[in-house]
Design a protein around this motif. Structure first.
Motif, PDB file in Angstrom:
ATOM      1  N   ILE A  12     -51.648 -60.021  35.536  1.00  0.00           N
ATOM      2  CA  ILE A  12     -50.414 -60.741  35.190  1.00  0.00           C
ATOM      3  C   ILE A  12     -50.674 -61.699  34.031  1.00  0.00           C
ATOM      4  O   ILE A  12     -49.859 -61.823  33.111  1.00  0.00           O
ATOM      5  CB  ILE A  12     -49.855 -61.483  36.417  1.00  0.00           C
ATOM      6  CG1 ILE A  12     -49.412 -60.474  37.487  1.00  0.00           C
ATOM      7  CG2 ILE A  12     -48.696 -62.395  36.031  1.00  0.00           C
ATOM      8  CD1 ILE A  12     -49.145 -61.087  38.854  1.00  0.00           C
ATOM      9  N   ALA A  13     -51.821 -62.368  34.045  1.00  0.00           N
ATOM     10  CA  ALA A  13     -52.184 -63.257  32.934  1.00  0.00           C
ATOM     11  C   ALA A  13     -52.300 -62.461  31.633  1.00  0.00           C
ATOM     12  O   ALA A  13     -51.795 -62.895  30.591  1.00  0.00           O
ATOM     13  CB  ALA A  13     -53.488 -63.985  33.241  1.00  0.00           C
ATOM     14  N   ALA A  14     -52.946 -61.302  31.700  1.00  0.00           N
ATOM     15  CA  ALA A  14     -53.079 -60.457  30.507  1.00  0.00           C
ATOM     16  C   ALA A  14     -51.708 -60.007  30.005  1.00  0.00           C
ATOM     17  O   ALA A  14     -51.454 -59.996  28.792  1.00  0.00           O
ATOM     18  CB  ALA A  14     -53.961 -59.245  30.816  1.00  0.00           C
ATOM     19  N   LEU A  15     -50.827 -59.672  30.924  1.00  0.00           N
ATOM     20  CA  LEU A  15     -49.475 -59.273  30.551  1.00  0.00           C
ATOM     21  C   LEU A  15     -48.755 -60.406  29.829  1.00  0.00           C
ATOM     22  O   LEU A  15     -48.095 -60.198  28.808  1.00  0.00           O
ATOM     23  CB  LEU A  15     -48.700 -58.866  31.809  1.00  0.00           C
ATOM     24  CG  LEU A  15     -47.306 -58.314  31.622  1.00  0.00           C
ATOM     25  CD1 LEU A  15     -47.332 -57.010  30.834  1.00  0.00           C
ATOM     26  CD2 LEU A  15     -46.658 -58.090  32.979  1.00  0.00           C
ATOM     27  N   HIS A  16     -48.923 -61.632  30.309  1.00  0.00           N
ATOM     28  CA  HIS A  16     -48.272 -62.769  29.662  1.00  0.00           C
ATOM     29  C   HIS A  16     -48.915 -63.120  28.326  1.00  0.00           C
ATOM     30  O   HIS A  16     -48.234 -63.625  27.427  1.00  0.00           O
ATOM     31  CB  HIS A  16     -48.203 -63.961  30.626  1.00  0.00           C
ATOM     32  CG  HIS A  16     -47.079 -63.805  31.589  1.00  0.00           C
ATOM     33  ND1 HIS A  16     -47.165 -62.981  32.683  1.00  0.00           N
ATOM     34  CD2 HIS A  16     -45.828 -64.303  31.586  1.00  0.00           C
ATOM     35  CE1 HIS A  16     -46.011 -62.999  33.320  1.00  0.00           C
ATOM     36  NE2 HIS A  16     -45.187 -63.793  32.675  1.00  0.00           N
ATOM     37  N   LEU A  17     -50.187 -62.829  28.173  1.00  0.00           N
ATOM     38  CA  LEU A  17     -50.802 -62.979  26.841  1.00  0.00           C
ATOM     39  C   LEU A  17     -50.207 -61.960  25.873  1.00  0.00           C
ATOM     40  O   LEU A  17     -49.990 -62.262  24.697  1.00  0.00           O
ATOM     41  CB  LEU A  17     -52.316 -62.823  26.926  1.00  0.00           C
ATOM     42  CG  LEU A  17     -53.051 -64.009  27.534  1.00  0.00           C
ATOM     43  CD1 LEU A  17     -54.538 -63.684  27.685  1.00  0.00           C
ATOM     44  CD2 LEU A  17     -52.868 -65.256  26.678  1.00  0.00           C
ATOM     45  N   TYR A  18     -49.938 -60.763  26.383  1.00  0.00           N
ATOM     46  CA  TYR A  18     -49.278 -59.750  25.560  1.00  0.00           C
ATOM     47  C   TYR A  18     -47.869 -60.214  25.179  1.00  0.00           C
ATOM     48  O   TYR A  18     -47.454 -60.068  24.029  1.00  0.00           O
ATOM     49  CB  TYR A  18     -49.230 -58.418  26.313  1.00  0.00           C
ATOM     50  CG  TYR A  18     -48.410 -57.361  25.610  1.00  0.00           C
ATOM     51  CD1 TYR A  18     -48.866 -56.772  24.433  1.00  0.00           C
ATOM     52  CD2 TYR A  18     -47.183 -56.955  26.112  1.00  0.00           C
ATOM     53  CE1 TYR A  18     -48.110 -55.813  23.779  1.00  0.00           C
ATOM     54  CE2 TYR A  18     -46.426 -55.995  25.468  1.00  0.00           C
ATOM     55  CZ  TYR A  18     -46.892 -55.429  24.301  1.00  0.00           C
ATOM     56  OH  TYR A  18     -46.143 -54.479  23.650  1.00  0.00           O
ATOM     57  N   PHE A  19     -47.134 -60.793  26.140  1.00  0.00           N
ATOM     58  CA  PHE A  19     -45.807 -61.342  25.836  1.00  0.00           C
ATOM     59  C   PHE A  19     -45.920 -62.412  24.753  1.00  0.00           C
ATOM     60  O   PHE A  19     -45.115 -62.455  23.827  1.00  0.00           O
ATOM     61  CB  PHE A  19     -45.155 -61.954  27.071  1.00  0.00           C
ATOM     62  CG  PHE A  19     -44.818 -60.984  28.172  1.00  0.00           C
ATOM     63  CD1 PHE A  19     -44.674 -59.626  27.944  1.00  0.00           C
ATOM     64  CD2 PHE A  19     -44.645 -61.445  29.466  1.00  0.00           C
ATOM     65  CE1 PHE A  19     -44.365 -58.748  28.966  1.00  0.00           C
ATOM     66  CE2 PHE A  19     -44.326 -60.576  30.503  1.00  0.00           C
ATOM     67  CZ  PHE A  19     -44.189 -59.227  30.255  1.00  0.00           C
ATOM     68  N   ASN A  57     -44.857 -68.276  27.680  1.00  0.00           N
ATOM     69  CA  ASN A  57     -45.604 -67.216  28.354  1.00  0.00           C
ATOM     70  C   ASN A  57     -47.107 -67.448  28.250  1.00  0.00           C
ATOM     71  O   ASN A  57     -47.853 -67.144  29.175  1.00  0.00           O
ATOM     72  CB  ASN A  57     -45.221 -65.844  27.790  1.00  0.00           C
ATOM     73  CG  ASN A  57     -43.954 -65.320  28.418  1.00  0.00           C
ATOM     74  OD1 ASN A  57     -43.858 -65.228  29.638  1.00  0.00           O
ATOM     75  ND2 ASN A  57     -42.974 -64.997  27.607  1.00  0.00           N
ATOM     76  N   GLY A  58     -47.529 -68.010  27.134  1.00  0.00           N
ATOM     77  CA  GLY A  58     -48.942 -68.365  26.992  1.00  0.00           C
ATOM     78  C   GLY A  58     -49.362 -69.439  27.977  1.00  0.00           C
ATOM     79  O   GLY A  58     -50.468 -69.399  28.536  1.00  0.00           O
ATOM     80  N   PHE A  59     -48.474 -70.406  28.233  1.00  0.00           N
ATOM     81  CA  PHE A  59     -48.780 -71.439  29.223  1.00  0.00           C
ATOM     82  C   PHE A  59     -48.907 -70.835  30.619  1.00  0.00           C
ATOM     83  O   PHE A  59     -49.772 -71.226  31.401  1.00  0.00           O
ATOM     84  CB  PHE A  59     -47.704 -72.527  29.226  1.00  0.00           C
ATOM     85  CG  PHE A  59     -47.692 -73.382  27.988  1.00  0.00           C
ATOM     86  CD1 PHE A  59     -48.864 -73.755  27.351  1.00  0.00           C
ATOM     87  CD2 PHE A  59     -46.485 -73.812  27.455  1.00  0.00           C
ATOM     88  CE1 PHE A  59     -48.846 -74.537  26.211  1.00  0.00           C
ATOM     89  CE2 PHE A  59     -46.460 -74.604  26.315  1.00  0.00           C
ATOM     90  CZ  PHE A  59     -47.640 -74.966  25.691  1.00  0.00           C
ATOM     91  N   LEU A  60     -48.049 -69.854  30.945  1.00  0.00           N
ATOM     92  CA  LEU A  60     -48.158 -69.182  32.236  1.00  0.00           C
ATOM     93  C   LEU A  60     -49.497 -68.450  32.339  1.00  0.00           C
ATOM     94  O   LEU A  60     -50.176 -68.525  33.371  1.00  0.00           O
ATOM     95  CB  LEU A  60     -47.000 -68.202  32.432  1.00  0.00           C
ATOM     96  CG  LEU A  60     -45.623 -68.822  32.627  1.00  0.00           C
ATOM     97  CD1 LEU A  60     -44.546 -67.742  32.655  1.00  0.00           C
ATOM     98  CD2 LEU A  60     -45.567 -69.660  33.895  1.00  0.00           C
ATOM     99  N   ALA A  61     -49.876 -67.759  31.277  1.00  0.00           N
ATOM    100  CA  ALA A  61     -51.160 -67.054  31.274  1.00  0.00           C
ATOM    101  C   ALA A  61     -52.319 -68.031  31.443  1.00  0.00           C
ATOM    102  O   ALA A  61     -53.245 -67.788  32.219  1.00  0.00           O
ATOM    103  CB  ALA A  61     -51.323 -66.250  29.978  1.00  0.00           C
ATOM    104  N   ALA A  62     -52.261 -69.152  30.728  1.00  0.00           N
ATOM    105  CA  ALA A  62     -53.331 -70.156  30.824  1.00  0.00           C
ATOM    106  C   ALA A  62     -53.447 -70.696  32.242  1.00  0.00           C
ATOM    107  O   ALA A  62     -54.559 -70.853  32.778  1.00  0.00           O
ATOM    108  CB  ALA A  62     -53.066 -71.299  29.838  1.00  0.00           C
ATOM    109  N   GLY A  63     -52.327 -70.960  32.887  1.00  0.00           N
ATOM    110  CA  GLY A  63     -52.351 -71.459  34.259  1.00  0.00           C
ATOM    111  C   GLY A  63     -52.928 -70.453  35.225  1.00  0.00           C
ATOM    112  O   GLY A  63     -53.698 -70.805  36.131  1.00  0.00           O
TER     113      GLY A  63
END
Length: 120
Positions: A12-19, A57-63
């Motif tokens: 999910i983190a990788a997906l949000h980095l893609y976003f 989305n990057g903040f979500l991935a970081a978290g």
């Protein structure tokens, strides 16, 4: 179950980095392919808005990544719950306001990860 939850959280983190990438840097290319229902002339006009969304989305991935790096089990659990809940809410909102596919891509994996975290 913890290993499976961690793998899903990482995905999910990788997906949000893609976003983050396509909303901040490839809105005119990948964004157009992803959101075909939006007229092409809208993309240049919404580039700044998409970049802002990508940052979130990057903040979500970081978290989510942070939750995987915390050594204390309780802190890791609660941080993961918080960020997965944020992703789930974003997925539900996206399904209600944009397309149901948003829930399948974003909300459902977060919901599954939340369930896996609670199954021990």
């Amino acid at each position: 179950m913890q290993l499976l939850a961690d793998i899903l959280i990482a995905a999910i983190a990788a997906l949000h980095l893609y976003f983050l990438y396509f909303e901040m840097f490839a809105w005119d290319t990948i964004g157009r392919k992803t959101f075909k229902q939006i007229p092409p002339e809208v993309f240049p006009k919404t580039k700044i808005l998409a970049a802002n969304q990508g940052l979130y989305n990057g903040f979500l991935a970081a978290g989510l990544v942070w939750s995987l790096l915390i050594e204390d089990h309780h802190w890791s659990f609660y941080v993961a719950i918080f960020f997965l809940t944020c992703v789930l809410i974003a997925g539900i909102y996206g399904a209600l306001t944009a397309t149901k596919k948003v829930f399948l891509v974003q909300g459902l994996p977060a919901l599954i990860a939340l369930i896996l975290l609670h199954v021990r």
